[in-house]
Design a protein around this motif. Structure first.
Motif, PDB file in Angstrom:
ATOM      1  N   LEU A 216     -36.427  17.849  51.449  1.00 10.68           N
ATOM      2  CA  LEU A 216     -36.117  17.084  50.222  1.00 10.68           C
ATOM      3  C   LEU A 216     -34.621  16.951  50.103  1.00 10.68           C
ATOM      4  O   LEU A 216     -33.981  16.099  49.819  1.00 10.68           O
ATOM      5  CB  LEU A 216     -36.835  17.250  49.037  1.00 10.68           C
ATOM      6  CG  LEU A 216     -38.307  16.756  49.236  1.00 10.68           C
ATOM      7  CD1 LEU A 216     -39.300  16.997  48.023  1.00 10.68           C
ATOM      8  CD2 LEU A 216     -38.717  15.484  49.700  1.00 10.68           C
ATOM      9  N   ALA A 217     -34.342  18.176  50.240  1.00  7.68           N
ATOM     10  CA  ALA A 217     -32.455  18.382  49.943  1.00  7.68           C
ATOM     11  C   ALA A 217     -31.935  17.523  50.786  1.00  7.68           C
ATOM     12  O   ALA A 217     -30.604  17.164  50.420  1.00  7.68           O
ATOM     13  CB  ALA A 217     -32.403  19.792  49.885  1.00  7.68           C
ATOM     14  N   GLU A 218     -32.394  17.488  52.189  1.00  5.13           N
ATOM     15  CA  GLU A 218     -31.404  16.952  53.251  1.00  5.13           C
ATOM     16  C   GLU A 218     -31.588  15.552  53.139  1.00  5.13           C
ATOM     17  O   GLU A 218     -30.564  14.508  53.482  1.00  5.13           O
ATOM     18  CB  GLU A 218     -32.052  17.126  54.518  1.00  5.13           C
ATOM     19  CG  GLU A 218     -31.570  18.727  54.757  1.00  5.13           C
ATOM     20  CD  GLU A 218     -32.485  19.069  56.259  1.00  5.13           C
ATOM     21  OE1 GLU A 218     -33.055  18.189  56.685  1.00  5.13           O
ATOM     22  OE2 GLU A 218     -32.336  20.116  56.816  1.00  5.13           O
ATOM     23  N   LYS A 219     -32.810  14.616  52.381  1.00  6.15           N
ATOM     24  CA  LYS A 219     -32.902  13.507  52.580  1.00  6.15           C
ATOM     25  C   LYS A 219     -32.719  12.592  51.078  1.00  6.15           C
ATOM     26  O   LYS A 219     -32.844  11.540  50.944  1.00  6.15           O
ATOM     27  CB  LYS A 219     -34.239  13.201  53.030  1.00  6.15           C
ATOM     28  CG  LYS A 219     -34.590  13.549  54.567  1.00  6.15           C
ATOM     29  CD  LYS A 219     -35.790  13.342  54.977  1.00  6.15           C
ATOM     30  CE  LYS A 219     -36.042  13.861  56.366  1.00  6.15           C
ATOM     31  NZ  LYS A 219     -35.028  13.549  57.388  1.00  6.15           N
ATOM     32  N   ILE A 220     -32.878  13.492  49.944  1.00  6.90           N
ATOM     33  CA  ILE A 220     -32.978  12.869  48.742  1.00  6.90           C
ATOM     34  C   ILE A 220     -31.699  13.295  47.684  1.00  6.90           C
ATOM     35  O   ILE A 220     -31.859  14.510  47.418  1.00  6.90           O
ATOM     36  CB  ILE A 220     -34.421  13.271  47.930  1.00  6.90           C
ATOM     37  CG1 ILE A 220     -35.505  12.830  48.938  1.00  6.90           C
ATOM     38  CG2 ILE A 220     -34.453  12.434  46.595  1.00  6.90           C
ATOM     39  CD1 ILE A 220     -35.707  11.494  49.071  1.00  6.90           C
ATOM     40  N   PHE A 221     -30.996  12.302  47.314  1.00  5.49           N
ATOM     41  CA  PHE A 221     -29.962  12.534  46.449  1.00  5.49           C
ATOM     42  C   PHE A 221     -30.384  12.694  45.126  1.00  5.49           C
ATOM     43  O   PHE A 221     -31.283  12.050  44.448  1.00  5.49           O
ATOM     44  CB  PHE A 221     -28.878  11.457  46.351  1.00  5.49           C
ATOM     45  CG  PHE A 221     -27.761  11.542  45.389  1.00  5.49           C
ATOM     46  CD1 PHE A 221     -26.668  12.297  45.713  1.00  5.49           C
ATOM     47  CD2 PHE A 221     -28.120  10.910  44.165  1.00  5.49           C
ATOM     48  CE1 PHE A 221     -25.856  12.445  44.855  1.00  5.49           C
ATOM     49  CE2 PHE A 221     -26.869  10.968  43.253  1.00  5.49           C
ATOM     50  CZ  PHE A 221     -25.771  12.046  43.715  1.00  5.49           C
ATOM     51  N   GLY A 222     -30.179  13.864  44.390  1.00 10.95           N
ATOM     52  CA  GLY A 222     -30.396  14.115  42.911  1.00 10.95           C
ATOM     53  C   GLY A 222     -31.818  15.278  43.012  1.00 10.95           C
ATOM     54  O   GLY A 222     -32.274  15.482  41.810  1.00 10.95           O
ATOM     55  N   PHE A 223     -32.095  15.528  44.172  1.00  6.02           N
ATOM     56  CA  PHE A 223     -33.503  16.483  44.201  1.00  6.02           C
ATOM     57  C   PHE A 223     -32.926  17.840  43.779  1.00  6.02           C
ATOM     58  O   PHE A 223     -31.640  18.179  44.213  1.00  6.02           O
ATOM     59  CB  PHE A 223     -33.665  16.506  45.832  1.00  6.02           C
ATOM     60  CG  PHE A 223     -34.770  17.566  45.984  1.00  6.02           C
ATOM     61  CD1 PHE A 223     -36.009  17.862  45.281  1.00  6.02           C
ATOM     62  CD2 PHE A 223     -34.348  18.863  46.514  1.00  6.02           C
ATOM     63  CE1 PHE A 223     -36.937  18.741  45.520  1.00  6.02           C
ATOM     64  CE2 PHE A 223     -35.304  19.882  46.554  1.00  6.02           C
ATOM     65  CZ  PHE A 223     -36.319  19.959  46.152  1.00  6.02           C
ATOM     66  N   LYS A 224     -33.714  18.870  43.200  1.00  7.80           N
ATOM     67  CA  LYS A 224     -33.311  19.675  42.429  1.00  7.80           C
ATOM     68  C   LYS A 224     -34.311  20.965  43.097  1.00  7.80           C
ATOM     69  O   LYS A 224     -33.859  22.012  43.499  1.00  7.80           O
ATOM     70  CB  LYS A 224     -33.039  19.978  40.920  1.00  7.80           C
ATOM     71  CG  LYS A 224     -32.416  19.072  40.223  1.00  7.80           C
ATOM     72  CD  LYS A 224     -30.954  19.435  40.348  1.00  7.80           C
ATOM     73  CE  LYS A 224     -30.146  18.686  39.309  1.00  7.80           C
ATOM     74  NZ  LYS A 224     -29.800  17.505  39.686  1.00  7.80           N
ATOM     75  N   GLU A 225     -35.629  20.880  42.900  1.00  9.41           N
ATOM     76  CA  GLU A 225     -36.456  22.026  43.222  1.00  9.41           C
ATOM     77  C   GLU A 225     -37.934  21.411  43.196  1.00  9.41           C
ATOM     78  O   GLU A 225     -38.244  20.206  42.686  1.00  9.41           O
ATOM     79  CB  GLU A 225     -36.415  22.834  41.918  1.00  9.41           C
ATOM     80  CG  GLU A 225     -37.498  23.969  41.915  1.00  9.41           C
ATOM     81  CD  GLU A 225     -37.534  24.856  41.027  1.00  9.41           C
ATOM     82  OE1 GLU A 225     -38.096  25.981  40.773  1.00  9.41           O
ATOM     83  OE2 GLU A 225     -36.756  24.254  39.548  1.00  9.41           O
ATOM     84  N   VAL A 226     -38.753  22.095  44.154  1.00 13.50           N
ATOM     85  CA  VAL A 226     -40.257  21.783  44.239  1.00 13.50           C
ATOM     86  C   VAL A 226     -41.096  22.754  43.245  1.00 13.50           C
ATOM     87  O   VAL A 226     -40.610  24.012  43.501  1.00 13.50           O
ATOM     88  CB  VAL A 226     -40.481  21.961  45.721  1.00 13.50           C
ATOM     89  CG1 VAL A 226     -42.110  21.807  45.711  1.00 13.50           C
ATOM     90  CG2 VAL A 226     -39.892  20.900  46.613  1.00 13.50           C
ATOM     91  N   VAL A 227     -41.892  22.363  42.840  1.00 12.46           N
ATOM     92  CA  VAL A 227     -42.808  23.324  41.840  1.00 12.46           C
ATOM     93  C   VAL A 227     -44.202  22.825  42.373  1.00 12.46           C
ATOM     94  O   VAL A 227     -44.610  21.762  42.543  1.00 12.46           O
ATOM     95  CB  VAL A 227     -42.639  22.571  40.088  1.00 12.46           C
ATOM     96  CG1 VAL A 227     -43.456  23.795  39.390  1.00 12.46           C
ATOM     97  CG2 VAL A 227     -41.039  22.995  40.099  1.00 12.46           C
ATOM     98  N   GLN A 228     -44.983  24.190  42.511  1.00 16.00           N
ATOM     99  CA  GLN A 228     -46.283  23.964  42.647  1.00 16.00           C
ATOM    100  C   GLN A 228     -46.938  23.788  41.481  1.00 16.00           C
ATOM    101  O   GLN A 228     -46.859  24.548  40.541  1.00 16.00           O
ATOM    102  CB  GLN A 228     -46.564  25.027  43.476  1.00 16.00           C
ATOM    103  CG  GLN A 228     -48.094  24.946  44.041  1.00 16.00           C
ATOM    104  CD  GLN A 228     -48.694  26.067  45.057  1.00 16.00           C
ATOM    105  OE1 GLN A 228     -47.780  26.870  45.431  1.00 16.00           O
ATOM    106  NE2 GLN A 228     -50.039  26.018  45.317  1.00 16.00           N
ATOM    107  N   VAL A 229     -47.906  22.959  41.357  1.00 12.04           N
ATOM    108  CA  VAL A 229     -48.911  22.828  40.227  1.00 12.04           C
ATOM    109  C   VAL A 229     -50.400  23.052  40.916  1.00 12.04           C
ATOM    110  O   VAL A 229     -50.598  22.791  42.037  1.00 12.04           O
ATOM    111  CB  VAL A 229     -48.860  21.411  39.503  1.00 12.04           C
ATOM    112  CG1 VAL A 229     -47.793  21.371  39.207  1.00 12.04           C
ATOM    113  CG2 VAL A 229     -49.393  20.417  40.714  1.00 12.04           C
ATOM    114  N   TYR A 230     -51.159  23.543  39.902  1.00 10.34           N
ATOM    115  CA  TYR A 230     -52.282  24.043  40.416  1.00 10.34           C
ATOM    116  C   TYR A 230     -53.383  23.369  39.725  1.00 10.34           C
ATOM    117  O   TYR A 230     -53.643  22.581  38.851  1.00 10.34           O
ATOM    118  CB  TYR A 230     -52.527  25.424  40.042  1.00 10.34           C
ATOM    119  CG  TYR A 230     -51.767  26.424  40.867  1.00 10.34           C
ATOM    120  CD1 TYR A 230     -52.012  26.705  42.125  1.00 10.34           C
ATOM    121  CD2 TYR A 230     -50.610  26.759  39.921  1.00 10.34           C
ATOM    122  CE1 TYR A 230     -51.156  27.488  42.608  1.00 10.34           C
ATOM    123  CE2 TYR A 230     -49.594  27.653  40.827  1.00 10.34           C
ATOM    124  CZ  TYR A 230     -49.885  28.264  42.167  1.00 10.34           C
ATOM    125  OH  TYR A 230     -49.012  28.825  42.569  1.00 10.34           O
TER     126      TYR A 230
END
Length: 78
Positions: free
Chosen positions: A64-78
């Motif tokens: 995502l960091a390579e392809k999406i402008f404005g991306f910050k972080e991935v968070v896992q939800v359960y």
């Protein structure tokens, strides 16, 4: 590079999905916030995999960091 949105993240992650499926895992894209946080639920073999944190950070997050402008972080939800 695309602007961050649910659709742009979903499109970028579809290229990563075959790697998870090959190992019996998958993901569900839950939400993409305006602040650049992507919320994902891991499924299948990914749920109990000891490398799931590495998959999120080194696989999905880098993709995502390579392809999406404005991306910050991935968070896992359960």
């Amino acid at each position: 590079m695309e602007e961050i949105s649910f659709d742009s993240v979903d499109k970028a992650l579809k290229k990563f999905r075959p790697y998870l499926l090959r190992d019996g895992g998958d993901y569900e894209l839950i939400d993409v916030t305006p602040e650049g946080i992507v919320k994902i639920r891991l499924l299948g073999a990914c749920v109990s995999c000891p490398s799931s944190d590495m998959t999120l950070k080194m696989g999905i997050e880098l993709t995502l960091a390579e392809k999406i402008f404005g991306f910050k972080e991935v968070v896992q939800v359960y």
